[in-house]
Design a protein around this motif. Structure first.
Motif, PDB file in Angstrom:
ATOM      1  N   UNK A 118      38.459  20.312  27.468  1.00 56.80           N
ATOM      2  CA  UNK A 118      37.509  19.402  27.047  1.00 56.80           C
ATOM      3  C   UNK A 118      36.480  19.365  27.819  1.00 56.80           C
ATOM      4  N   UNK A 119      35.130  19.323  27.249  1.00 62.27           N
ATOM      5  CA  UNK A 119      33.899  19.166  27.941  1.00 62.27           C
ATOM      6  C   UNK A 119      33.296  17.991  28.124  1.00 62.27           C
ATOM      7  N   UNK A 120      33.199  17.155  27.018  1.00 60.24           N
ATOM      8  CA  UNK A 120      32.821  15.907  26.790  1.00 60.24           C
ATOM      9  C   UNK A 120      33.386  15.319  25.538  1.00 60.24           C
ATOM     10  N   UNK A 121      33.357  13.985  25.734  1.00 60.45           N
ATOM     11  CA  UNK A 121      33.865  12.930  24.344  1.00 60.45           C
ATOM     12  C   UNK A 121      32.805  11.962  23.914  1.00 60.45           C
ATOM     13  N   UNK A 122      32.420  11.917  22.824  1.00 58.58           N
ATOM     14  CA  UNK A 122      31.408  10.843  22.397  1.00 58.58           C
ATOM     15  C   UNK A 122      32.299  10.105  21.635  1.00 58.58           C
ATOM     16  N   UNK A 123      32.470   8.751  22.161  1.00 58.87           N
ATOM     17  CA  UNK A 123      33.582   7.849  21.474  1.00 58.87           C
ATOM     18  C   UNK A 123      32.752   7.049  20.211  1.00 58.87           C
ATOM     19  N   UNK A 124      31.446   7.163  19.980  1.00 58.51           N
ATOM     20  CA  UNK A 124      30.676   6.341  19.279  1.00 58.51           C
ATOM     21  C   UNK A 124      31.278   6.082  17.956  1.00 58.51           C
ATOM     22  N   UNK A 125      31.940   7.330  17.226  1.00 49.63           N
ATOM     23  CA  UNK A 125      32.384   7.061  15.793  1.00 49.63           C
ATOM     24  C   UNK A 125      33.901   6.391  15.784  1.00 49.63           C
ATOM     25  N   UNK A 126      34.417   6.503  17.088  1.00 56.24           N
ATOM     26  CA  UNK A 126      35.636   5.646  16.874  1.00 56.24           C
ATOM     27  C   UNK A 126      35.319   4.344  17.007  1.00 56.24           C
ATOM     28  N   UNK A 127      34.504   3.923  18.043  1.00 55.95           N
ATOM     29  CA  UNK A 127      34.074   2.634  18.539  1.00 55.95           C
ATOM     30  C   UNK A 127      33.636   1.877  17.138  1.00 55.95           C
ATOM     31  N   UNK A 128      32.931   2.753  16.153  1.00 54.30           N
ATOM     32  CA  UNK A 128      32.399   1.974  14.979  1.00 54.30           C
ATOM     33  C   UNK A 128      33.468   1.706  13.873  1.00 54.30           C
ATOM     34  N   UNK A 129      34.407   2.430  14.014  1.00 52.83           N
ATOM     35  CA  UNK A 129      35.562   2.290  13.093  1.00 52.83           C
ATOM     36  C   UNK A 129      36.506   1.184  13.770  1.00 52.83           C
ATOM     37  N   UNK A 130      36.458   1.024  15.140  1.00 51.60           N
ATOM     38  CA  UNK A 130      37.453  -0.261  15.645  1.00 51.60           C
ATOM     39  C   UNK A 130      36.465  -1.503  15.436  1.00 51.60           C
ATOM     40  N   UNK A 131      35.162  -1.465  15.444  1.00 54.47           N
ATOM     41  CA  UNK A 131      34.380  -2.806  15.160  1.00 54.47           C
ATOM     42  C   UNK A 131      34.548  -3.245  13.584  1.00 54.47           C
ATOM     43  N   UNK A 132      35.022  -2.261  12.990  1.00 57.03           N
ATOM     44  CA  UNK A 132      35.217  -2.586  11.413  1.00 57.03           C
ATOM     45  C   UNK A 132      36.530  -3.085  11.357  1.00 57.03           C
ATOM     46  N   UNK A 133      37.146  -2.941  12.303  1.00 52.60           N
ATOM     47  CA  UNK A 133      38.701  -3.531  12.045  1.00 52.60           C
ATOM     48  C   UNK A 133      39.543  -2.332  11.699  1.00 52.60           C
ATOM     49  N   UNK A 134      39.326  -1.171  11.703  1.00 48.33           N
ATOM     50  CA  UNK A 134      40.072   0.056  11.304  1.00 48.33           C
ATOM     51  C   UNK A 134      40.951   0.557  12.313  1.00 48.33           C
ATOM     52  N   UNK A 135      41.953   0.861  12.261  1.00 51.36           N
ATOM     53  CA  UNK A 135      42.940   1.875  13.098  1.00 51.36           C
ATOM     54  C   UNK A 135      42.734   3.174  12.871  1.00 51.36           C
ATOM     55  N   UNK A 136      41.971   3.785  13.991  1.00 50.60           N
ATOM     56  CA  UNK A 136      41.796   5.509  13.723  1.00 50.60           C
ATOM     57  C   UNK A 136      43.060   6.137  14.011  1.00 50.60           C
ATOM     58  N   UNK A 137      43.324   7.101  13.117  1.00 49.35           N
ATOM     59  CA  UNK A 137      44.490   7.954  13.493  1.00 49.35           C
ATOM     60  C   UNK A 137      43.858   9.246  13.886  1.00 49.35           C
ATOM     61  N   UNK A 138      44.075   9.915  14.874  1.00 51.95           N
ATOM     62  CA  UNK A 138      43.356  10.986  15.448  1.00 51.95           C
ATOM     63  C   UNK A 138      44.441  12.015  15.557  1.00 51.95           C
ATOM     64  N   UNK A 139      43.978  13.458  15.250  1.00 51.31           N
ATOM     65  CA  UNK A 139      44.900  14.358  15.137  1.00 51.31           C
ATOM     66  C   UNK A 139      44.838  14.796  16.861  1.00 51.31           C
ATOM     67  N   UNK A 140      45.814  14.661  17.471  1.00 51.44           N
ATOM     68  CA  UNK A 140      46.158  15.492  18.814  1.00 51.44           C
ATOM     69  C   UNK A 140      45.709  16.908  18.750  1.00 51.44           C
ATOM     70  N   UNK A 141      45.540  17.340  20.238  1.00 50.73           N
ATOM     71  CA  UNK A 141      45.577  18.896  20.343  1.00 50.73           C
ATOM     72  C   UNK A 141      44.569  19.594  19.846  1.00 50.73           C
ATOM     73  N   UNK A 142      43.438  18.619  19.324  1.00 48.11           N
ATOM     74  CA  UNK A 142      42.276  19.470  18.840  1.00 48.11           C
ATOM     75  C   UNK A 142      40.889  19.035  19.451  1.00 48.11           C
ATOM     76  N   UNK A 143      39.982  20.204  19.175  1.00 52.46           N
ATOM     77  CA  UNK A 143      38.806  19.803  19.720  1.00 52.46           C
ATOM     78  C   UNK A 143      37.742  20.732  18.813  1.00 52.46           C
ATOM     79  N   UNK A 144      36.568  20.654  19.143  1.00 53.80           N
ATOM     80  CA  UNK A 144      35.607  21.602  18.355  1.00 53.80           C
ATOM     81  C   UNK A 144      34.338  22.145  19.676  1.00 53.80           C
TER      82      UNK A 144
END
Length: 406
Positions: A118-144
């Motif tokens: 992992x070189x970097x993580x941008x959490x902005x998209x997850x934070x937006x979903x959390x602020x909307x009250x959603x539970x993010x379900x993230x695929x482990x083991x993956x990157x791009x």
């Protein structure tokens, strides 16, 4: 916002009954005031339809040497299926949730396919979903990669996903759910008296993981340690409190449990090959450098290294031994390989500079007439190379000698 990362392994999402238990764990976290981010592994194990090993077997059926880049595409599938199914289960339970691949969750890696960093993580998209009250379900083991290539993070990579997201999001805790009640002092299949540890330091558990314990990936521990984020290893199938991984001793009568004990656990790595390379007695240090440079260029990891006048000795994993021998032969070195080996280790934060630890180690093995083929030690571990046939007796002897069942 009190963020918690909850990672569920393959056995924790393998059936409808178990996935219902996962919903219970997520709801429990929400009731305690946490905002969960869920990370999932592929469902089940080899033989199960969507397990990573099953998908790999399918891909390799036509050609064993299929390229790493293409393998990452098929390995991506297991976690995507798992995350979609788990998201559906949560939505059916009236929990507003959204599925994200590793790349969609903001995880950027290098291009070392099958074992990316992992070189970097941008959490902005997850934070937006959390602020909307959603539970993010993230695929482990993956990157791009930066240019959009799919990558996977190596075996146990879902633990790494949970840790990097925990660090990026400033999580209060990362929970690693598995099919055991916590980290044990030894493999209970070998040592029935092995105990569950209630608390362990980052350094100790990282050493246990590096030396063969499979309960958590060492990279995940190292990432959590950088941000001092507590990790908890616990079971999906029970309400046991699990094992807390931290640098901070808990309050109460056992507050010194992390620092006072000499040994924490015994673990082992099977399928090790010992390689001896004879050199001329007057060989220069450059000879040793050439050997290890050739192995490094071949991306072959070496362990238990001993360099002496007239000989270089080290170990490699069984699955790369043939490749290592070929590289050495190409340089003109003859190598003797011993294939019936295993590495057994005692890990503990109190090992360093404690008189008598090595004497006790050797005595325990000698009582079982177990020959020591090679040794190595560090601040938190002592490891020996033994014959593979002696592994179980070695683990039992060391577990007893260091009082880990008491």
């Amino acid at each position: 916002m009190r963020i918690i990362i909850q990672k569920f392994g393959g056995t924790s999402v393998a059936s409808p009954e178990v996935r219902a238990m996962v919903v219970g764990k997520i709801n429990q976290a929400r009731e305690q005031g946490y905002t969960p981010v869920v990370v999932v592994s592929a469902m089940g194990r080899r033989g199960d339809s969507y397990a990573t090993d099953t998908l790999l077997d399918l891909a390799r059926a036509s050609y064993r040497g299929i390229a790493s880049r293409e393998l990452d595409h098929v390995m991506y599938c297991g976690e995507i299926i798992s995350a979609v199914v788990m998201t559906g289960v949560l939505q059916a339970a009236d929990i507003d949730s959204v599925m994200l691949t590793g790349g969609q969750a903001g995880i950027t890696t290098d291009d070392n396919f099958n074992n990316a960093r992992v070189m970097k993580v941008d959490p902005a998209r997850i934070m937006n979903f959390l602020k909307m009250g959603k539970v993010p379900v993230v695929c482990g083991f993956q990157g791009v990669t930066a240019d959009g290539e799919f990558t996977t993070l190596g075996r146990g990579g879902s633990d790494t996903t949970a840790a990097v997201l925990g660090a990026a999001l400033g999580a209060e805790v990362v929970e690693i759910y598995t099919d055991v009640d916590g980290i044990m002092t030894a493999d209970p299949r070998i040592v029935p008296t092995a105990k569950i540890l209630d608390i362990i330091s980052y350094n100790e558990v990282a050493q246990l993981a590096h030396q063969g314990a499979k309960v958590i990936h060492p990279r995940a521990v190292e990432i959590a340690m950088q941000k001092n984020i507590p990790l908890v290893v616990k079971s999906t199938f029970s309400d046991a409190p699990g094992t807390l991984i931290t640098n901070i001793s808990k309050e109460g009568p056992e507050r010194n449990a992390v620092t006072d004990r000499i040994a924490t656990g015994v673990t082992f790595l099977p399928n090790i090959v010992q390689i001896k390379v004879p050199l001329d007695q007057d060989a220069t240090p450059m000879e040793s450098h050439k050997i290890f440079r050739a192995l490094a260029d071949g991306k072959i990891s070496v362990d238990l290294i001993n360099v002496h006048p007239g000989q270089v000795m080290f170990t490699v994993a069984e699955d790369v031994a043939e490749k290592a021998a070929a590289r050495l032969q190409k340089l003109g070195y003859s190598a003797e390989a011993r294939h019936d080996c295993a590495k057994v280790s005692v890990v503990g934060g109190g090992i360093h500079e404690v008189p008598g630890v090595m004497a006790n180690f050797v005595e325990a093995l000698s009582l079982y007439n177990i020959p020591i083929l090679q040794t190595v030690d560090s601040h938190t571990s002592i490891s020996v190379l033994v014959k593979r046939a002696d592994v179980e007796n070695a683990v039992k002897a060391l577990h007893e000698k260091f009082g880990l069942a008491d």
